[in-house]
Motif scaffolding. Structure first.
Motif, mmCIF file in Angstrom:
data_model
loop_
_atom_site.group_PDB
_atom_site.id
_atom_site.type_symbol
_atom_site.label_atom_id
_atom_site.label_comp_id
_atom_site.label_asym_id
_atom_site.label_seq_id
_atom_site.Cartn_x
_atom_site.Cartn_y
_atom_site.Cartn_z
ATOM 1 N N GLN A 26 46.824 55.970 -52.831
ATOM 2 C CA GLN A 26 46.532 57.625 -52.480
ATOM 3 C C GLN A 26 47.992 57.828 -51.510
ATOM 4 N N GLY A 27 49.193 57.252 -52.353
ATOM 5 C CA GLY A 27 51.040 57.846 -52.052
ATOM 6 C C GLY A 27 51.178 58.374 -52.205
ATOM 7 N N GLY A 28 50.359 59.621 -53.425
ATOM 8 C CA GLY A 28 51.121 60.449 -54.066
ATOM 9 C C GLY A 28 51.590 59.873 -55.080
ATOM 10 N N ASP A 29 52.873 60.922 -55.797
ATOM 11 C CA ASP A 29 53.858 60.758 -56.544
ATOM 12 C C ASP A 29 54.500 59.373 -56.376
ATOM 13 N N ARG A 30 54.625 58.484 -55.187
ATOM 14 C CA ARG A 30 55.413 57.811 -54.490
ATOM 15 C C ARG A 30 54.498 56.006 -54.951
ATOM 16 N N ASP A 31 55.570 55.385 -55.466
ATOM 17 C CA ASP A 31 55.179 53.753 -55.114
ATOM 18 C C ASP A 31 56.001 53.052 -54.244
ATOM 19 N N VAL A 32 54.934 51.526 -54.559
ATOM 20 C CA VAL A 32 55.695 50.443 -53.564
ATOM 21 C C VAL A 32 56.749 50.060 -54.385
ATOM 22 N N PHE A 33 58.000 49.739 -52.801
ATOM 23 C CA PHE A 33 59.074 49.493 -53.847
ATOM 24 C C PHE A 33 59.370 47.923 -52.706
ATOM 25 N N GLU A 34 60.507 47.096 -53.141
ATOM 26 C CA GLU A 34 61.390 45.709 -52.059
ATOM 27 C C GLU A 34 62.636 46.131 -52.307
ATOM 28 N N TYR A 35 62.752 45.862 -51.324
ATOM 29 C CA TYR A 35 64.340 45.831 -51.945
ATOM 30 C C TYR A 35 65.083 44.401 -50.338
ATOM 31 N N ALA A 36 66.003 44.070 -50.900
ATOM 32 C CA ALA A 36 66.377 43.399 -50.035
ATOM 33 C C ALA A 36 68.569 43.409 -50.392
ATOM 34 N N LEU A 37 69.136 42.741 -48.667
ATOM 35 C CA LEU A 37 70.310 43.204 -48.651
ATOM 36 C C LEU A 37 70.908 42.638 -49.588
ATOM 37 N N LEU A 38 72.399 42.221 -49.827
ATOM 38 C CA LEU A 38 73.514 41.500 -50.527
ATOM 39 C C LEU A 38 74.077 40.672 -49.552
ATOM 40 N N ARG A 39 74.259 40.438 -48.605
ATOM 41 C CA ARG A 39 75.373 39.998 -47.675
ATOM 42 C C ARG A 39 76.539 39.299 -48.059
ATOM 43 N N VAL A 40 77.165 39.292 -47.786
ATOM 44 C CA VAL A 40 78.728 38.042 -48.041
ATOM 45 C C VAL A 40 78.558 36.955 -46.586
ATOM 46 N N VAL A 41 79.282 36.241 -46.791
ATOM 47 C CA VAL A 41 79.056 35.071 -45.812
ATOM 48 C C VAL A 41 79.774 33.867 -46.257
ATOM 49 N N PRO A 42 81.212 34.952 -45.660
ATOM 50 C CA PRO A 42 82.554 33.672 -46.460
ATOM 51 C C PRO A 42 82.465 31.804 -46.295
ATOM 52 N N ARG A 43 82.133 32.022 -44.660
ATOM 53 C CA ARG A 43 82.006 30.914 -44.057
ATOM 54 C C ARG A 43 81.005 30.740 -43.648
ATOM 55 N N VAL A 44 79.491 29.829 -44.425
ATOM 56 C CA VAL A 44 78.457 29.870 -44.266
ATOM 57 C C VAL A 44 78.121 29.299 -42.124
ATOM 58 N N GLU A 45 79.126 28.416 -41.988
ATOM 59 C CA GLU A 45 78.629 27.799 -41.301
ATOM 60 C C GLU A 45 79.000 28.396 -39.912
ATOM 61 N N ARG A 46 79.283 29.230 -39.599
ATOM 62 C CA ARG A 46 80.338 31.065 -38.856
ATOM 63 C C ARG A 46 78.754 31.831 -38.733
ATOM 64 N N GLY A 47 77.773 31.862 -40.192
ATOM 65 C CA GLY A 47 76.973 32.690 -40.325
ATOM 66 C C GLY A 47 77.244 33.784 -40.178
ATOM 67 N N GLU A 48 78.721 34.632 -40.192
ATOM 68 C CA GLU A 48 79.103 35.608 -40.121
ATOM 69 C C GLU A 48 78.529 36.523 -41.522
ATOM 70 N N CYS A 49 78.905 37.961 -41.565
ATOM 71 C CA CYS A 49 78.886 38.630 -42.900
ATOM 72 C C CYS A 49 78.422 39.569 -42.831
ATOM 73 N N VAL A 50 79.383 40.167 -43.933
ATOM 74 C CA VAL A 50 79.168 41.606 -44.785
ATOM 75 C C VAL A 50 77.889 42.126 -45.126
ATOM 76 N N ASN A 51 77.494 43.011 -45.127
ATOM 77 C CA ASN A 51 76.530 44.276 -46.681
ATOM 78 C C ASN A 51 77.920 44.366 -47.629
ATOM 79 N N ALA A 52 77.455 44.237 -48.529
ATOM 80 C CA ALA A 52 78.193 44.448 -49.993
ATOM 81 C C ALA A 52 77.139 44.409 -50.716
ATOM 82 N N GLY A 53 75.607 45.078 -50.825
ATOM 83 C CA GLY A 53 75.330 45.589 -52.038
ATOM 84 C C GLY A 53 73.352 45.485 -51.614
ATOM 85 N N VAL A 54 72.664 45.760 -52.611
ATOM 86 C CA VAL A 54 71.609 45.825 -52.518
ATOM 87 C C VAL A 54 70.557 45.792 -53.684
ATOM 88 N N VAL A 55 69.199 45.284 -53.501
ATOM 89 C CA VAL A 55 68.845 44.539 -55.010
ATOM 90 C C VAL A 55 67.453 45.692 -54.857
#
Length: 149
Positions: free
Chosen positions: A22-51
């Motif tokens: 029933q979605g017309g001409d649209r299809d379901v898609f999934e995505y996830a951001l790619l994050r760069v976490v330079p210091r894993v112990e701190r948990g801070e991140c920068v978004n750097a891409g999408v899949v």
């Protein structure tokens, strides 16, 4: 099909439910951001891409954009070349074929699941989200512009 919901304030809202086919001409898609976490112990991140993965159209694609200034603001000693190499490897894995390395023989769905599996590394996938699209390649670019750039 739609459902009507009445809020406590008396407002009526309508929510449209899309079922398979029933979605017309649209299809379901999934995505996830790619994050760069330079210091894993701190948990801070920068978004750097999408899949983006769209099973119905057999599409798997990644687009990346690394903002070096943001990355270096989080960690002046960050391995920028290493991060760029990891992001490029993700794009190659999505493209498939010989350039995908060991994942070359896997189908798009299997490669996507591997890419979005949680990991504790400098380049990490975020949570998986879903949507509807008629053009997953254009959706990949739209999400990159909206969430990363």
């Amino acid at each position: 099909m739609s459902e009507r919901h009445i809020h406590m304030a008396g407002h009526v809202t309508e929510r449209h439910i899309t079922r398979a086919g029933q979605g017309g001409d649209r299809d379901v898609f999934e995505y996830a951001l790619l994050r760069v976490v330079p210091r894993v112990e701190r948990g801070e991140c920068v978004n750097a891409g999408v899949v983006v993965y769209c099973r119905a159209q057999g599409y798997l694609g990644a687009r990346t954009h690394l903002d070096e200034a943001r990355l270096l603001a989080l960690d002046p000693a960050a391995d920028v070349a290493g991060v760029r190499a990891a992001l490029a490897a993700i794009e190659r894995t999505c493209a498939g074929g010989e350039q995908a390395g060991q994942a070359a023989g896997d189908d798009a769905g299997r490669r996507y699941r591997w890419l979005v599996a949680p990991r504790s590394a400098v380049v990490q996938p975020g949570p998986v989200h879903t949507g509807l699209t008629a053009d997953p390649a254009a959706e990949t670019e739209r999400l990159l512009n909206l969430l990363v750039r």
